[in-house]
Design a protein around this motif. Structure first.
Motif, PDB file in Angstrom:
ATOM      1  N   ARG A 122      -9.065 -12.480  -8.666  1.00 30.74           N
ATOM      2  CA  ARG A 122      -9.768 -11.651  -7.672  1.00 30.74           C
ATOM      3  C   ARG A 122     -10.623 -10.542  -8.304  1.00 30.74           C
ATOM      4  O   ARG A 122     -11.814 -10.442  -8.053  1.00 30.74           O
ATOM      5  CB  ARG A 122      -8.732 -11.062  -6.721  1.00 30.74           C
ATOM      6  CG  ARG A 122      -9.342 -10.405  -5.509  1.00 30.74           C
ATOM      7  CD  ARG A 122      -8.285 -10.064  -4.480  1.00 30.74           C
ATOM      8  NE  ARG A 122      -7.735 -11.259  -3.860  1.00 30.74           N
ATOM      9  CZ  ARG A 122      -6.655 -11.266  -3.074  1.00 30.74           C
ATOM     10  NH1 ARG A 122      -6.014 -10.141  -2.821  1.00 30.74           N
ATOM     11  NH2 ARG A 122      -6.219 -12.389  -2.551  1.00 30.74           N
ATOM     12  N   GLU A 123      -9.979  -9.725  -9.145  1.00 29.60           N
ATOM     13  CA  GLU A 123     -10.686  -8.565  -9.705  1.00 29.60           C
ATOM     14  C   GLU A 123     -11.912  -8.999 -10.499  1.00 29.60           C
ATOM     15  O   GLU A 123     -12.996  -8.391 -10.404  1.00 29.60           O
ATOM     16  CB  GLU A 123      -9.746  -7.724 -10.594  1.00 29.60           C
ATOM     17  CG  GLU A 123      -8.708  -6.952  -9.803  1.00 29.60           C
ATOM     18  CD  GLU A 123      -9.297  -6.193  -8.611  1.00 29.60           C
ATOM     19  OE1 GLU A 123     -10.324  -5.509  -8.795  1.00 29.60           O
ATOM     20  OE2 GLU A 123      -8.764  -6.308  -7.470  1.00 29.60           O
ATOM     21  N   LYS A 124     -11.748 -10.072 -11.270  1.00 30.25           N
ATOM     22  CA  LYS A 124     -12.844 -10.565 -12.105  1.00 30.25           C
ATOM     23  C   LYS A 124     -14.037 -10.996 -11.238  1.00 30.25           C
ATOM     24  O   LYS A 124     -15.191 -10.626 -11.498  1.00 30.25           O
ATOM     25  CB  LYS A 124     -12.332 -11.768 -12.930  1.00 30.25           C
ATOM     26  CG  LYS A 124     -12.958 -11.843 -14.300  1.00 30.25           C
ATOM     27  CD  LYS A 124     -12.198 -12.824 -15.143  1.00 30.25           C
ATOM     28  CE  LYS A 124     -13.191 -13.759 -15.829  1.00 30.25           C
ATOM     29  NZ  LYS A 124     -12.538 -14.977 -16.286  1.00 30.25           N
ATOM     30  N   GLN A 125     -13.708 -11.741 -10.180  1.00 27.42           N
ATOM     31  CA  GLN A 125     -14.788 -12.230  -9.307  1.00 27.42           C
ATOM     32  C   GLN A 125     -15.479 -11.090  -8.553  1.00 27.42           C
ATOM     33  O   GLN A 125     -16.689 -11.113  -8.344  1.00 27.42           O
ATOM     34  CB  GLN A 125     -14.223 -13.259  -8.320  1.00 27.42           C
ATOM     35  CG  GLN A 125     -13.876 -14.569  -8.976  1.00 27.42           C
ATOM     36  CD  GLN A 125     -13.858 -15.710  -7.964  1.00 27.42           C
ATOM     37  OE1 GLN A 125     -14.631 -15.730  -7.030  1.00 27.42           O
ATOM     38  NE2 GLN A 125     -12.961 -16.658  -8.172  1.00 27.42           N
ATOM     39  N   ILE A 126     -14.680 -10.102  -8.158  1.00 27.39           N
ATOM     40  CA  ILE A 126     -15.271  -8.948  -7.454  1.00 27.39           C
ATOM     41  C   ILE A 126     -16.233  -8.209  -8.394  1.00 27.39           C
ATOM     42  O   ILE A 126     -17.347  -7.847  -8.013  1.00 27.39           O
ATOM     43  CB  ILE A 126     -14.161  -7.988  -6.940  1.00 27.39           C
ATOM     44  CG1 ILE A 126     -13.406  -8.658  -5.779  1.00 27.39           C
ATOM     45  CG2 ILE A 126     -14.746  -6.663  -6.491  1.00 27.39           C
ATOM     46  CD1 ILE A 126     -12.199  -7.883  -5.280  1.00 27.39           C
ATOM     47  N   LYS A 139     -17.835  -9.376 -10.910  1.00 29.17           N
ATOM     48  CA  LYS A 139     -19.013 -10.224 -11.123  1.00 29.17           C
ATOM     49  C   LYS A 139     -20.000 -10.058  -9.958  1.00 29.17           C
ATOM     50  O   LYS A 139     -21.209  -9.878 -10.158  1.00 29.17           O
ATOM     51  CB  LYS A 139     -18.568 -11.698 -11.214  1.00 29.17           C
ATOM     52  CG  LYS A 139     -19.029 -12.386 -12.478  1.00 29.17           C
ATOM     53  CD  LYS A 139     -18.311 -13.699 -12.613  1.00 29.17           C
ATOM     54  CE  LYS A 139     -19.272 -14.842 -12.831  1.00 29.17           C
ATOM     55  NZ  LYS A 139     -18.554 -16.115 -12.880  1.00 29.17           N
ATOM     56  N   MET A 140     -19.437 -10.095  -8.730  1.00 29.00           N
ATOM     57  CA  MET A 140     -20.280  -9.953  -7.544  1.00 29.00           C
ATOM     58  C   MET A 140     -20.929  -8.566  -7.517  1.00 29.00           C
ATOM     59  O   MET A 140     -22.116  -8.416  -7.215  1.00 29.00           O
ATOM     60  CB  MET A 140     -19.436 -10.187  -6.286  1.00 29.00           C
ATOM     61  CG  MET A 140     -20.184  -9.995  -4.979  1.00 29.00           C
ATOM     62  SD  MET A 140     -21.683 -11.002  -4.836  1.00 29.00           S
ATOM     63  CE  MET A 140     -21.014 -12.595  -4.411  1.00 29.00           C
ATOM     64  N   LYS A 141     -20.155  -7.546  -7.875  1.00 30.63           N
ATOM     65  CA  LYS A 141     -20.697  -6.177  -7.862  1.00 30.63           C
ATOM     66  C   LYS A 141     -21.876  -6.049  -8.838  1.00 30.63           C
ATOM     67  O   LYS A 141     -22.876  -5.398  -8.538  1.00 30.63           O
ATOM     68  CB  LYS A 141     -19.608  -5.160  -8.220  1.00 30.63           C
ATOM     69  CG  LYS A 141     -18.699  -4.834  -7.061  1.00 30.63           C
ATOM     70  CD  LYS A 141     -17.800  -3.665  -7.413  1.00 30.63           C
ATOM     71  CE  LYS A 141     -16.960  -3.253  -6.216  1.00 30.63           C
ATOM     72  NZ  LYS A 141     -15.968  -2.240  -6.564  1.00 30.63           N
ATOM     73  N   LEU A 142     -21.736  -6.680  -9.996  1.00 30.34           N
ATOM     74  CA  LEU A 142     -22.820  -6.620 -10.988  1.00 30.34           C
ATOM     75  C   LEU A 142     -24.085  -7.279 -10.450  1.00 30.34           C
ATOM     76  O   LEU A 142     -25.192  -6.753 -10.591  1.00 30.34           O
ATOM     77  CB  LEU A 142     -22.394  -7.319 -12.281  1.00 30.34           C
ATOM     78  CG  LEU A 142     -21.550  -6.492 -13.244  1.00 30.34           C
ATOM     79  CD1 LEU A 142     -21.127  -7.341 -14.426  1.00 30.34           C
ATOM     80  CD2 LEU A 142     -22.339  -5.263 -13.725  1.00 30.34           C
ATOM     81  N   ARG A 143     -23.867  -8.451  -9.806  1.00 28.08           N
ATOM     82  CA  ARG A 143     -25.023  -9.171  -9.237  1.00 28.08           C
ATOM     83  C   ARG A 143     -25.715  -8.339  -8.163  1.00 28.08           C
ATOM     84  O   ARG A 143     -26.933  -8.223  -8.107  1.00 28.08           O
ATOM     85  CB  ARG A 143     -24.547 -10.494  -8.613  1.00 28.08           C
ATOM     86  CG  ARG A 143     -24.797 -11.661  -9.533  1.00 28.08           C
ATOM     87  CD  ARG A 143     -24.156 -12.920  -9.032  1.00 28.08           C
ATOM     88  NE  ARG A 143     -24.619 -13.352  -7.727  1.00 28.08           N
ATOM     89  CZ  ARG A 143     -23.986 -14.267  -6.987  1.00 28.08           C
ATOM     90  NH1 ARG A 143     -22.860 -14.794  -7.421  1.00 28.08           N
ATOM     91  NH2 ARG A 143     -24.461 -14.651  -5.838  1.00 28.08           N
TER      92      ARG A 143
END
Ligand SMILES: Nc1nc2c(ncn2[C@@H]2O[C@H](COP(=O)(O)OP(=O)(O)OP(=O)(O)O)[C@@H](O)[C@H]2O)c(=O)[nH]1
Length: 544
Positions: free
Chosen positions: A154-158, A160-164
């Motif tokens: 979860r944390e990793k994907q969040i 990643k999305m925040k960076l995008r």
């Protein structure tokens, strides 16, 4: 409903409550309504898609209003205010409801943009972001449905999305908005992250700059009858103030009524100011005669038939945007077709978030017609808008042009331009019929061929006019030859559309070498005849 404990409001004077409107926008199904539900303690008109009046009238996808109340935070301290009421304006996500979104976005102080963590920015997310850029200064991004991500990852994907997302927002006026993760309506259990969101939201709220001077204006979003009372119009005061017993007008119906009573979120009040969300009760007014629209101080709104707006093209709009085409234009809570004509000045562009300075358009200046509205950032461009039917609006309204009926790629941006009305013309008041006084010109070039030399100063030319052309209109107009020689049209030569040109200087040797020596000989270099050009300046509007 409501994660936060309801703040005690019993006995609080409604006048001591500061109201701020927060728009909840985003792509369809991103979780806007779920989020509004998780944050709110009070459901108002059409909230959560299930208001009884809305149901009775078949409005299931509409602006929904709900609210929550908090102690007034330190950065929003305003004399006389004790509590903060945050009104959430839940806007529909569906593409066809963009008109409603545009209307709703004009009354908000901050935009909450809801993004599905698994989908990122989708088509309507992008359109809402553009509307937000045009209509408000503050943005909070809510990344929803985080419960859908596998727990271990979860944390990793969040992140990643925040960076995008950060990359996208860096290119907007919001630059670096707060991004908060929530699960507004997880499959099981209660909403997650709501209290953190509430804190961040309140921190991001701007100190309200209320415009209480000027004539009263009220954006109506719903209108319904209450048995034994009269008709209630709910909405937001967009300008000025109102008191019980004031006369108000429904401008498009030209109906005036006295304010019988008023309520703010179920509590009676006797007066209200810009920014307040209000229900106004009047008598003898048929609720079915109005859904969305404007209430105003009597006589303060105009039925605008045409207007000039300072405009800017929206950079994500990729289609042609040509003069003399029809386009949807949203003004206030109305969206209607208008024929557009674009022109530009040589002045630098104006900020469009407030009225333009007086004299921004100067009637002594000539303005260049534009075939297309482009993204030229160096000078101010304008649009003449001729509305298909008169539209009730204030003379300095915000406008958004969009192609809502376009049969094109569903993922393409439909918002074409935005702007600010600057001058209007209204049927009722001929003093505002200034449109013809603006001089918009268009340079046109007509081309013909030099047939032969008549004498040192005179040429015979053809291929520019027909034999029916009234040559008196073109006499003495200046011309240039492709060899650089200059002169003017002297008049017709014969009856076949040929004409004579009088040169300013004797014909140059360069031209002489390329022109036939006799009447019968064609051009010396057949592919390169000597051309004659006539430059015409045509005025679109001119009464001077
Ligand atoms: N798993 C999960 N589902 C959610 C969450 N939030 C919303 N949903 C679901 O997503 C769907 C859409 O939610 P809504 O709140 O109606 O979305 P909306 O953005 O208001 O939809 P429109 O108004 O139609 O654009 C519903 O089935 C919700 O139950 C969440 O945090 N987690």
């Amino acid at each position: 409903m409501a994660a936060a404990a309801a703040t005690e409001t019993a006995g609080v004077d409604p006048g001591a409550i500061l109201n701020l409107n927060v728009g909840v926008l985003g792509h369809v199904d991103s979780g806007k309504t779920s989020l509004a539900k998780a944050l709110s303690t009070v459901a108002s008109t059409a909230a959560f898609d299930k208001n009884p009046q809305s149901k009775a009238r078949g409005i299931t996808l509409d602006l929904g209003f709900s609210s929550f109340m908090l102690p007034l935070p330190a950065h929003l301290q305003v004399p006389g205010k004790e509590l903060l009421q945050v009104t959430l304006v839940d806007c529909p996500g569906h593409a066809s409801l963009i008109k409603t979104i545009i209307g709703g976005a004009q009354i908000i102080d901050l935009m909450m943009l809801v993004i599905d963590v698994q989908k990122g920015i989708q088509t309507q997310t992008a359109e809402c972001l553009i509307i937000g850029e045009i209509t408000c200064d503050r943005l909070v991004v809510v990344i929803n449905k985080v419960d859908m991500l596998p727990e271990g990852d979860r944390e990793k994907q969040i992140e990643k999305m925040k960076l995008r997302l950060a990359k996208t927002f860096a290119q907007t006026r919001f630059k670096n908005p707060p991004m908060i993760t929530v699960a507004a309506n997880p499959g099981s259990g209660s909403p997650q992250g709501i209290e953190n969101l509430m804190d961040q939201l309140v921190q991001a709220l701007p100190r309200p700059a209320r415009q209480v001077d000027g004539p009263f204006q009220f954006a109506v979003d719903h209108c319904f009858p209450i048995k034994g009372q009269g008709t209630v119009l709910t909405g937001t005061i967009t300008r000025g103030r109102v008191k019980v017993d004031d006369m108000i007008e429904v401008p498009h119906l030209q109906v005036q009524r006295k304010v019988k009573s008023m309520q703010m979120f179920k509590r009676p009040v006797t007066s209200a100011v810009q920014g307040d969300r209000l229900g106004i009760c009047v008598t003898q007014f048929d609720a079915s005669s109005m859904e969305r629209g404007i209430l105003a101080a009597p006589g303060s709104m105009r039925a605008v038939t045409a207007a000039v707006a300072a405009v800017r093209r929206i950079r994500f709009y990729k289609q042609a945007l040509s003069s003399r085409t029809k386009i949807h234009v949203s003004v206030g809570h109305h969206t209607l077709l208008a024929t557009v004509l674009f022109f530009k000045s040589t002045q630098p562009k104006y900020e469009l978030d407030g009225p333009l300075p007086e004299g921004a358009l100067d009637f002594d200046t000539e303005y260049a017609f534009c075939d297309e509205l482009d993204t030229d950032e160096t000078c101010q461009q304008y649009a003449v808008l001729e509305f298909a039917t008169p539209v009730m609006c204030s003379p300095t309204s915000l406008v958004i042009g969009s192609r809502l009926d376009a049969q094109h790629d569903a993922s393409a941006c439909r918002l074409a331009f935005h702007g600010r009305l600057h001058a209007i013309t209204s049927e009722a008041d001929p003093r505002t019929s200034w449109l013809p006084s603006i001089r918009v010109y268009r340079d046109r070039v007509r081309e013909g061929t030099v047939e032969r030399v008549h004498d040192d100063y005179t040429l015979v030319c053809r291929d520019m006019f027909t034999k029916e052309t009234d040559m008196n209109k073109f006499a003495y107009k200046p011309i240039t030859l492709s060899t650089g020689d200059t002169g003017m049209i002297e008049g017709a030569f014969g009856q076949s559309g040929k004409f004579k040109v009088r040169l300013d200087e004797p014909l140059s040797q360069a031209a002489r070498d390329r022109l036939p020596k006799s009447r019968k000989q064609g051009p010396v270099i057949p592919d390169e005849p000597v051309l004659v050009a006539l430059h015409l300046r045509k005025y679109q509007f001119a009464n001077k």
